[in-house]
Write a protein that holds these residues in place. Sequence first.
Motif, mmCIF file in Angstrom:
data_model
loop_
_atom_site.group_PDB
_atom_site.id
_atom_site.type_symbol
_atom_site.label_atom_id
_atom_site.label_comp_id
_atom_site.label_asym_id
_atom_site.label_seq_id
_atom_site.Cartn_x
_atom_site.Cartn_y
_atom_site.Cartn_z
ATOM 1 N N ARG A 29 38.883 41.455 -60.903
ATOM 2 C CA ARG A 29 37.781 42.421 -60.970
ATOM 3 C C ARG A 29 38.280 43.804 -61.375
ATOM 4 O O ARG A 29 37.609 44.522 -62.116
ATOM 5 C CB ARG A 29 37.083 42.477 -59.613
ATOM 6 C CG ARG A 29 35.924 43.451 -59.540
ATOM 7 C CD ARG A 29 35.285 43.412 -58.164
ATOM 8 N NE ARG A 29 34.129 44.288 -58.080
ATOM 9 C CZ ARG A 29 33.375 44.412 -56.992
ATOM 10 N NH1 ARG A 29 33.687 43.716 -55.885
ATOM 11 N NH2 ARG A 29 32.342 45.237 -56.982
ATOM 12 N N HIS A 30 39.466 44.189 -60.890
ATOM 13 C CA HIS A 30 39.981 45.543 -61.130
ATOM 14 C C HIS A 30 41.166 45.531 -62.088
ATOM 15 O O HIS A 30 42.015 46.422 -62.018
ATOM 16 C CB HIS A 30 40.386 46.177 -59.795
ATOM 17 C CG HIS A 30 39.280 46.237 -58.791
ATOM 18 N ND1 HIS A 30 38.137 46.974 -58.967
ATOM 19 C CD2 HIS A 30 39.147 45.611 -57.576
ATOM 20 C CE1 HIS A 30 37.345 46.835 -57.911
ATOM 21 N NE2 HIS A 30 37.931 46.012 -57.061
ATOM 22 N N VAL A 58 41.917 48.883 -64.136
ATOM 23 C CA VAL A 58 42.498 49.986 -63.368
ATOM 24 C C VAL A 58 43.945 49.676 -63.000
ATOM 25 O O VAL A 58 44.826 50.540 -63.087
ATOM 26 C CB VAL A 58 41.662 50.246 -62.098
ATOM 27 C CG1 VAL A 58 42.330 51.317 -61.235
ATOM 28 C CG2 VAL A 58 40.254 50.665 -62.466
ATOM 29 N N PRO A 62 37.995 50.424 -56.693
ATOM 30 C CA PRO A 62 39.290 50.178 -57.343
ATOM 31 C C PRO A 62 40.413 51.067 -56.815
ATOM 32 O O PRO A 62 41.554 50.614 -56.693
ATOM 33 C CB PRO A 62 39.000 50.458 -58.821
ATOM 34 C CG PRO A 62 37.783 51.310 -58.821
ATOM 35 C CD PRO A 62 36.974 50.887 -57.648
#
Length: 493
Positions: free
Chosen positions: A377-378, A381, A473
């Motif tokens: 998902r992150h 970042v 994040p």
Amino acid sequence: MTSKSHGLPANSLNRFTYSSAFSALIATSAAEFHFWTGPDGNRGIDGGIIYLCFPIMLIFLNTFAIEIYGFTEVISGTLKLLFLGVIMAFLIAINVGAGNEGYLGFKYWNSPVLLDSNSANNWGTGFLICLSIATFAYVGVEIVAASALEAQWPNNTHADARTPSDISQRSVDTLIGNTVKFSAKHISSLATIVYSISGFLVSLDIPWNDCYLPRLSWTKETAGSDCSSPLGKKTADTTSAFVAIGLESGIHHIGHVFNAFLVFTCLSCASTQLYVASRTLFGLTSRLDGGEGQPWFLHALAWIGRTNHRRVPVRAMVISAAAFCWVPFLQLRGGTNSTTPIGMFVEILAQMSSVGVIIVWACEALAFIRYYHCIRRHRTVLEHQKVPQVRRWCDESYDDYPYRSHGQPVLAYVAFIGCLFILFVANGASVWKKFHWFPFLASYITVMAFLVLWVALKLFRGSNWSFVDLSNPERVVRKIRDLHDVRLGASSL
């Protein structure tokens, strides 16, 4: 990535599992020795050598520095593989020479659905009971994860400069994920293949109702007129299937050789159980603050979480060994037969260890599922901030993700669901025909204890009844870097 209230019960259970399994294996080794000393054994040998000297010897072995201990583990592991290879070769030879069916005769497979009607009504229920029993053979495949704290980060820089941010600058070939040995990466697959082949070969060489095979202690004894053995009277109450095949093969002394193999395997496995139990206890206590103003029990736990000059957690190891050291001595009075109250208690303790490991497997699978979806998902970042060890989807020049495995996260979901199936379905199959307290307690008392401890921690700490929020994040980046600090700090203690 779940929560401390999830992780602490799992780690505590892991410590209980391996500490109790250590004592259970010592007790089991005595049963193997009774093949030579007779069904009732010899109290001097049992108490003075097996229950006292052997544990002291294993404790002494575990006090060596990890480099020496690791070398002994490599030697013992290699010997066990060689022993198993020899046994499998003999099983094939015995099968080929025993009948007229040709190569790998199937004379004991004429009625493959036969089962002990005292334990199950049908073949499906019997198969589920077998799944529950077979779990014990796979205890240990999670040792790589349990011993991760003791692994050292590869060092390309000065020791004082070893920080998590420094790790991200190292070349791919020095990352810890690329230094894990082949056996550690594929231990579960290798164990599955070897156990399946050896189990298949055993089924070709011995009938299911052979007199030598152990019976379920909570069912009606069936080793009388219903059993089949060409040797008639037994030299001991029960024995391993490998030893039984060796005895009935007619090959001189091969049964004794197989039994010696099993005794060595049992003791070496006990040493490994002690290693994992001590490292788990060390992991739980190594970061506790035992300074002034802290409660007395935190001082005691912090004292346990220290290492000696060889960086070996001797205190945690001795406590882990002593926790259940009294269990084998109970057999001096009650015997090793699983039909006696003492024997049933030892068997329940061993089965509880298996159940505890399944719970740990389920927690590990769930943690990986959460971890996988979090870094996915992150990913943008994490890649932008160059957080090490989590960039799974980077190009090859920045690929430092160490937890490689095929078929993820599907296999993690399969493992998680499979563990729950074993815990709540297969483990309960033994009481489907008729309720017995013995299999019920062995299957569910550990699960109930885990749930009670988890709920108690939630209430005591006032924690949320949900997973840790991983939607932010920046918070995820901080958590991952904190985990790297824990990992690096623990390995340098």
